[in-house]
Motif scaffolding. Structure first.
Motif, PDB file in Angstrom:
ATOM      1  N   ALA A 465      -2.130 -60.784 -36.192  1.00 17.76           N
ATOM      2  CA  ALA A 465      -3.446 -60.185 -35.941  1.00 17.76           C
ATOM      3  C   ALA A 465      -4.548 -60.887 -36.729  1.00 17.76           C
ATOM      4  N   THR A 466      -4.189 -61.803 -37.611  1.00 10.16           N
ATOM      5  CA  THR A 466      -5.186 -62.550 -38.366  1.00 10.16           C
ATOM      6  C   THR A 466      -5.672 -63.725 -37.531  1.00 10.16           C
ATOM      7  N   PRO A 467      -6.792 -64.324 -37.866  1.00 11.75           N
ATOM      8  CA  PRO A 467      -7.309 -65.451 -37.075  1.00 11.75           C
ATOM      9  C   PRO A 467      -6.302 -66.581 -36.896  1.00 11.75           C
ATOM     10  N   LEU A 468      -5.551 -66.903 -37.960  1.00 12.45           N
ATOM     11  CA  LEU A 468      -4.584 -67.994 -37.846  1.00 12.45           C
ATOM     12  C   LEU A 468      -3.458 -67.625 -36.882  1.00 12.45           C
ATOM     13  N   GLY A 469      -2.918 -66.407 -37.027  1.00 12.46           N
ATOM     14  CA  GLY A 469      -1.838 -65.976 -36.140  1.00 12.46           C
ATOM     15  C   GLY A 469      -2.285 -65.910 -34.698  1.00 12.46           C
ATOM     16  N   VAL A 470      -3.491 -65.373 -34.482  1.00 11.08           N
ATOM     17  CA  VAL A 470      -4.021 -65.285 -33.119  1.00 11.08           C
ATOM     18  C   VAL A 470      -4.228 -66.677 -32.534  1.00 11.08           C
ATOM     19  N   GLN A 471      -4.703 -67.604 -33.333  1.00 14.68           N
ATOM     20  CA  GLN A 471      -4.942 -68.960 -32.856  1.00 14.68           C
ATOM     21  C   GLN A 471      -3.631 -69.620 -32.402  1.00 14.68           C
ATOM     22  N   ILE A 472      -2.581 -69.441 -33.195  1.00 14.66           N
ATOM     23  CA  ILE A 472      -1.279 -70.025 -32.826  1.00 14.66           C
ATOM     24  C   ILE A 472      -0.744 -69.382 -31.556  1.00 14.66           C
ATOM     25  N   ALA A 473      -0.832 -68.039 -31.467  1.00 17.45           N
ATOM     26  CA  ALA A 473      -0.319 -67.337 -30.288  1.00 17.45           C
ATOM     27  C   ALA A 473      -1.099 -67.731 -29.035  1.00 17.45           C
ATOM     28  N   ASP A 474      -2.428 -67.820 -29.144  1.00 21.12           N
ATOM     29  CA  ASP A 474      -3.232 -68.206 -27.982  1.00 21.12           C
ATOM     30  C   ASP A 474      -2.928 -69.636 -27.543  1.00 21.12           C
ATOM     31  N   ALA A 475      -2.707 -70.510 -28.512  1.00 25.58           N
ATOM     32  CA  ALA A 475      -2.355 -71.893 -28.173  1.00 25.58           C
ATOM     33  C   ALA A 475      -1.029 -71.940 -27.416  1.00 25.58           C
ATOM     34  N   ALA A 476      -0.074 -71.087 -27.823  1.00 25.16           N
ATOM     35  CA  ALA A 476       1.219 -71.042 -27.140  1.00 25.16           C
ATOM     36  C   ALA A 476       1.065 -70.492 -25.721  1.00 25.16           C
ATOM     37  N   ARG A 477       0.232 -69.459 -25.557  1.00 27.38           N
ATOM     38  CA  ARG A 477       0.021 -68.893 -24.220  1.00 27.38           C
ATOM     39  C   ARG A 477      -0.605 -69.927 -23.276  1.00 27.38           C
ATOM     40  N   ASP A 478      -1.589 -70.640 -23.768  1.00 21.44           N
ATOM     41  CA  ASP A 478      -2.229 -71.662 -22.939  1.00 21.44           C
ATOM     42  C   ASP A 478      -1.245 -72.781 -22.578  1.00 21.44           C
ATOM     43  N   ALA A 479      -0.433 -73.196 -23.545  1.00 20.52           N
ATOM     44  CA  ALA A 479       0.552 -74.244 -23.282  1.00 20.52           C
ATOM     45  C   ALA A 479       1.585 -73.768 -22.273  1.00 20.52           C
ATOM     46  N   PHE A 480       2.005 -72.514 -22.401  1.00 23.68           N
ATOM     47  CA  PHE A 480       2.978 -71.954 -21.453  1.00 23.68           C
ATOM     48  C   PHE A 480       2.388 -71.941 -20.047  1.00 23.68           C
ATOM     49  N   SER A 481       1.148 -71.472 -19.907  1.00 26.13           N
ATOM     50  CA  SER A 481       0.520 -71.359 -18.586  1.00 26.13           C
ATOM     51  C   SER A 481       0.375 -72.719 -17.915  1.00 26.13           C
ATOM     52  N   SER A 482      -0.134 -73.700 -18.644  1.00 23.61           N
ATOM     53  CA  SER A 482      -0.338 -75.019 -18.045  1.00 23.61           C
ATOM     54  C   SER A 482       0.988 -75.681 -17.691  1.00 23.61           C
ATOM     55  N   SER A 483       1.997 -75.516 -18.538  1.00 20.54           N
ATOM     56  CA  SER A 483       3.311 -76.115 -18.277  1.00 20.54           C
ATOM     57  C   SER A 483       3.991 -75.439 -17.091  1.00 20.54           C
ATOM     58  N   MET A 484       3.888 -74.111 -17.014  1.00 22.61           N
ATOM     59  CA  MET A 484       4.432 -73.381 -15.871  1.00 22.61           C
ATOM     60  C   MET A 484       3.761 -73.848 -14.580  1.00 22.61           C
ATOM     61  N   GLY A 485       2.449 -74.053 -14.638  1.00 24.76           N
ATOM     62  CA  GLY A 485       1.715 -74.480 -13.457  1.00 24.76           C
ATOM     63  C   GLY A 485       2.216 -75.796 -12.900  1.00 24.76           C
ATOM     64  N   ARG A 486       2.506 -76.743 -13.771  1.00 25.23           N
ATOM     65  CA  ARG A 486       2.993 -78.036 -13.297  1.00 25.23           C
ATOM     66  C   ARG A 486       4.374 -77.906 -12.658  1.00 25.23           C
ATOM     67  N   GLY A 487       5.236 -77.084 -13.270  1.00 31.18           N
ATOM     68  CA  GLY A 487       6.558 -76.867 -12.684  1.00 31.18           C
ATOM     69  C   GLY A 487       6.474 -76.221 -11.307  1.00 31.18           C
ATOM     70  N   LEU A 488       5.589 -75.245 -11.148  1.00 29.99           N
ATOM     71  CA  LEU A 488       5.441 -74.567  -9.864  1.00 29.99           C
ATOM     72  C   LEU A 488       4.818 -75.486  -8.810  1.00 29.99           C
ATOM     73  N   LEU A 489       3.938 -76.391  -9.215  1.00 31.01           N
ATOM     74  CA  LEU A 489       3.371 -77.346  -8.262  1.00 31.01           C
ATOM     75  C   LEU A 489       4.443 -78.288  -7.713  1.00 31.01           C
TER      76      LEU A 489
END
Length: 567
Positions: A465-489
């Motif tokens: 819930a701290t800025p650092l933790g949120v930053q890491i989690a958001d970076a992981a979510r974005d990486a997951f979404s973009s990587s999933m997108g390429r696999g689905l394409l």
């Protein structure tokens, strides 16, 4: 049980067959919502999660041709009962697994049971429903039950995980088998082929080695490197072994799969359609279920409920697809279904945390469910309708093999494309954060590992819930979404190719094959099975075939006259 009794009980028997099929369908989907929990409780890596799914599927697919032959030779009801018993034993063992390796092994035991169950259900159906029109309806219902499994699996799995341990997703198979096993014994005929050759042991071994080698290479390539000696060796072994399998099937006098069946475009194109349909379904569900939990933050139950739209489309559209086939033909329905699947995958590839469930996931699920339902039932009927009833076990096994190989490759290909993209994408997203080497390795291994690193950042259990933790989690979510997108394409492009193949090669209509005659080269029956034709054309071709056969061989003419009827 005589044929008259079996025919009178055919719709009740269909219920028993569908219940037996349901237990296999449940297992394919109920596990998906448990993958994040398995990742945490068993410390399973992304590769291990894929093998928990694919280990079962590969054993399943590798044994199907053998178990189909066993059912034809020794009795299909016996094969079904044995499969249910093995399946429930593997389920109980899986529920008590204490490591990823143990779960992979026990899931493989379940694959042995499933390999006996699934071809037996479809081959029994084909022999019970002898009328082509009724058989098409029954296969539509049979295919729709796959949707029931998809529907019940995520919801039931989510509810179980809310209240019990992850082992409960395996224990749920016990009551289903407890009903299906005795019901099958008393209500199903133990039909078998009149003249079945001995089992092809070498063919079974070659097919298993070939499939396992190829998919192992696909799964491990992102971690080991596509040009690593292990991966190249696996690909080479798989290609050589499958080549040997094809050669052996053309030379042995008792092949498990008669390669001549593939001369019939109705059989070969329909098998490709089934492969790509399940490639899309299994592969997309593997990543979308994790996307809803890891990225959108849903609980397993919430994710399961949100998987229902895809399943509802399967349940309601698949049984109705036969009506559409009568109007426009198999070719257009199957090609249109795969084209719709490609569009659904393309929509899913654009999913992001900001667009959420209703923005992309729901529309993609509706499109995927519609497309899969349109392609699955007509393609299955094309496979079963192009073979003699005595070959129903082999035909069913081929249909099921393409399903499972397609599903395994879908998880492997989409999963491997995702895995190969996720680590570099997350590394780029975290470029401004000086994480220690071990923490970075954990985060790039899986999104679950990234969340664990985010929770430990700063030495505070609540640091996510701290800025650092949120930053890491958001970076992981974005990486997951973009990587999933390429696999689905990638998957969307493959489905589109399948639609084009179906449009070019799959016949619009075909007459049923004669049960009592082998489709040898030069035989008039082969023309009936290999040529697309409507009812009037089938009637003319039938008469020509009978006339020619009468001149050559009176018993052959009698067999064709008794067993071939126009659509």
């Amino acid at each position: 049980m005589d044929e008259t009794t079996a025919y009178d009980r055919r719709w009740i028997a269909l219920g028993v067959l569908c219940m037996s099929l349901l237990v296999v369908g449940l297992d394919n989907t109920i596990l998906n919502v448990a993958l994040p929990r398995l990742s945490e409780d068993l410390d399973a890596t992304t590769s291990q999660l894929q093998w928990i799914v694919d280990g079962y599927t590969l054993v399943f697919a590798g044994l199907l041709l053998t178990t189909g032959s066993i059912g034809d030779r020794y009795g299909r009801r016996s094969a079904l009962s044995t499969g249910l018993a093995i399946f429930v034993a593997g389920s109980v063992a899986s529920g008590f697994a204490t490591s990823p390796e143990m779960l992979i092994a026990t899931r493989s035991i379940m694959g042995i049971g499933a390999a006996l169950i699934m071809p037996a259900t479809l081959s029994l159906l084909t022999n019970i429903f002898t009328d082509p029109s009724e058989r098409a309806k029954a296969i539509g219902i049979w295919a729709g039950v796959s949707g029931v499994g998809v529907a019940i699996g995520p919801m039931l799995g989510g509810w179980l995980l809310e209240h019990f341990s992850w082992g409960s997703v395996f224990f749920v198979n016990v009551p289903v088998v407890a009903i299906a096993l005795p019901a099958g014994y008393f209500l199903l005929p133990n039909s078998k082929a009149a003249d079945s050759p001995k089992l092809d042991v070498l063919g079974a071994v070659l097919s298993i080695i070939g499939l396992v080698s190829l998919v192992w290479g696909i799964i491990e390539a992102p971690a080991k490197g596509w040009t690593s000696p292990e991966v190249l060796g696996a690909f080479g072994l798989g290609i050589v072994t499958i080549g040997l399998f094809i050669w052996w099937q053309t030379t042995t006098d008792h092949p498990m799969l008669d390669i001549r069946f593939f001369k019939n475009p109705r059989f070969s194109a329909a098998n490709l359609a089934i492969t790509l349909t399940f490639f899309a379904m299994f592969g997309s569900m593997f990543v979308l279920t994790q996307f809803m939990q890891f990225v959108l933050g849903y609980t397993p139950l919430e994710a399961g409920i949100r998987s229902v739209p895809l399943a509802l489309m399967l349940m309601f559209v698949a049984p109705q697809s036969t009506r559409l086939v009568k109007r426009v033909g198999t070719k257009l329905v199957v090609a249109g279904g795969l084209g719709t699947v490609a569009i659904g995958l393309a929509v899913a590839s654009t999913a992001t945390p900001e667009l959420g469930y209703f923005g992309r996931v729901l529309p993609a699920q509706l499109l995927l469910g519609l497309g899969i339902a349109l392609a699955m039932a007509p393609a299955t009927e094309s496979i079963m309708g192009s073979l003699p009833r005595d070959k129903a076990g082999v035909g069913s096994a081929m249909n099921d093999t393409t399903r499972q190989v397609g599903g395994a490759l879908g998880v492997a290909v989409i999963g491997s494309v995702f895995a190969s993209q996720y680590a570099p994408a997350l590394t780029a997203n975290l470029a401004g954060i000086p994480l220690p080497g071990p923490a970075m390795d954990t985060a790039t291994d899986s999104i679950g590992g990234a969340f664990a690193v985010a929770a430990r950042a700063g030495g505070n259990p609540n640091a996510i819930a701290t800025p650092l933790g949120v930053q890491i989690a958001d970076a992981a979510r974005d990486a997951f979404s973009s990587s999933m997108g390429r696999g689905l394409l990638v998957s969307a492009a493959i489905a589109l190719v399948g639609a084009l193949v179906a449009l070019v090669f799959l016949p619009a209509h075909a007459a049923p094959v004669a049960d009592a005659v082998d489709a040898d080269e030069g035989d008039p029956v082969e023309a009936l099975t290999a040529t697309p034709m409507g009812g009037a054309e089938a009637a003319v071709a039938r008469q020509e075939a009978v006339d020619e056969a009468e001149e050559r061989d009176r018993p052959l003419a009698t067999a064709i006259s008794d067993t071939v009827s126009p659509e």
